[in-house]
Design a protein around this motif. Structure first.
Motif: not given
Length: 287
Positions: A237-264
């Motif tokens: 789910d986390w990887a798919a969320a990052l792909v949907s945001l067109h991320a090609d690497h993990l950074d602080a901004e994308s991590l914060h935006a998608t954290l709810g996909a991995v920690l509930k």
């Protein structure tokens, strides 16, 4: 076994040698398989994938506290029976028990469905540890005899014996009697290499750098005393969320935006914050 592993791999499921052997024996020996392990490691998905590989029906019984035998076996369609009675009254006829309690009004539930399938289905008895001891004891008889007694119809024997997989998150200890009747496999979280392979298989368009960073981050999170440890489903789910945001690497901004996909859990997010900051810094340095 290798053919089974390859078939699972083609469907995005990475099965190790021990699991592939256990699943092969489920089909070859006709023995139930108890898959035990933490939540989110792919126990349910193994049964679904086996049904897909075999080209047969998956029948799932989701266990819960208070589940009784009748809910898992069959019910009578009382609404249709009542309509049948009223129609008979309008015709001036008397409806007999044979009329009311026949196949027409029988509603099979998962266990009865499984033994009446013309071709062996995969019967998934999911989270058996959630059911109580009485249901577990009832299940022993069914697994031994592969027949069901419906008082109004008599004994119904299996048309074909299903391939049975039971799963348990070990929220309670199962009986020795159940364990003796089953093959057993402890399912653990996949290794980094296996999980990376799963991510790449399930999300073929993902950037490999991003897939590796997500996998590393999830394994770092699993080392923490979290209230809800992320499983493979959360990794995907986390990887798919990052792909949907067109991320090609993990950074602080994308991590914060998608954290709810991995920690509930909010508490887990707060606990993991320092670890995730380190993960984002390492990813940025490597990037």
């Amino acid at each position: 076994m290798k053919d089974l592993q390859a078939a699972f791999q083609a469907r995005g499921y990475v099965a190790g040698d021990a699991l592939a052997t256990a699943l092969r024996l489920v089909v070859g020996l006709g023995k139930p398989l108890l898959l035990e392990g933490p939540a989110g490691v792919g126990k349910t998905e193994a049964a679904k994938t086996l049904a897909d590989v075999l080209g047969t029906r998956l029948i799932r019984l989701q266990c819960y506290e208070g589940l009784d035998a009748q809910s898992a076996l069959y019910e009578w369609n009382y609404a249709r029976q009542l309509l049948h009675l009223r129609a008979a009254e309008l015709r001036g006829e008397a409806a007999s028990d044979d009329d009311l309690y026949g196949e027409t009004f029988l509603m099979p539930r998962p266990l009865l469905q499984a033994i009446r399938e013309p071709r062996s289905a995969v019967l998934l008895i999911d989270e058996i540890d959630r059911a109580d001891d009485a249901f577990e004891a009832f299940l022993l008889e069914l697994l031994a005899e592969w027949q069901i007694t419906v008082p109004e119809l008599g004994t119904l024997a299996a048309v074909s014996r299903p391939h049975v997989i039971l799963t348990s998150n070990r929220s309670r200890e199962l009986s020795d009697a159940l364990r003796r009747r089953c093959l057993y496999h402890w399912t653990e979280y996949p290794s980094r290499a296996q999980e990376l392979q799963i991510v790449l298989s399930r999300l073929p368009g993902i950037n490999e750098t991003l897939a590796r960073q997500v996998t590393d981050a999830v394994h770092a999170l699993r080392a923490l005393p979290l209230g809800k440890t992320p499983g493979v489903a959360e990794t995907l789910d986390w990887a798919a969320a990052l792909v949907s945001l067109h991320a090609d690497h993990l950074d602080a901004e994308s991590l914060h935006a998608t954290l709810g996909a991995v920690l509930k859990l909010r508490e887990d997010q707060l606990l993991a914050a320092p670890t995730l900051q380190g993960v984002a810094a390492q990813a940025q340095a490597r990037g």
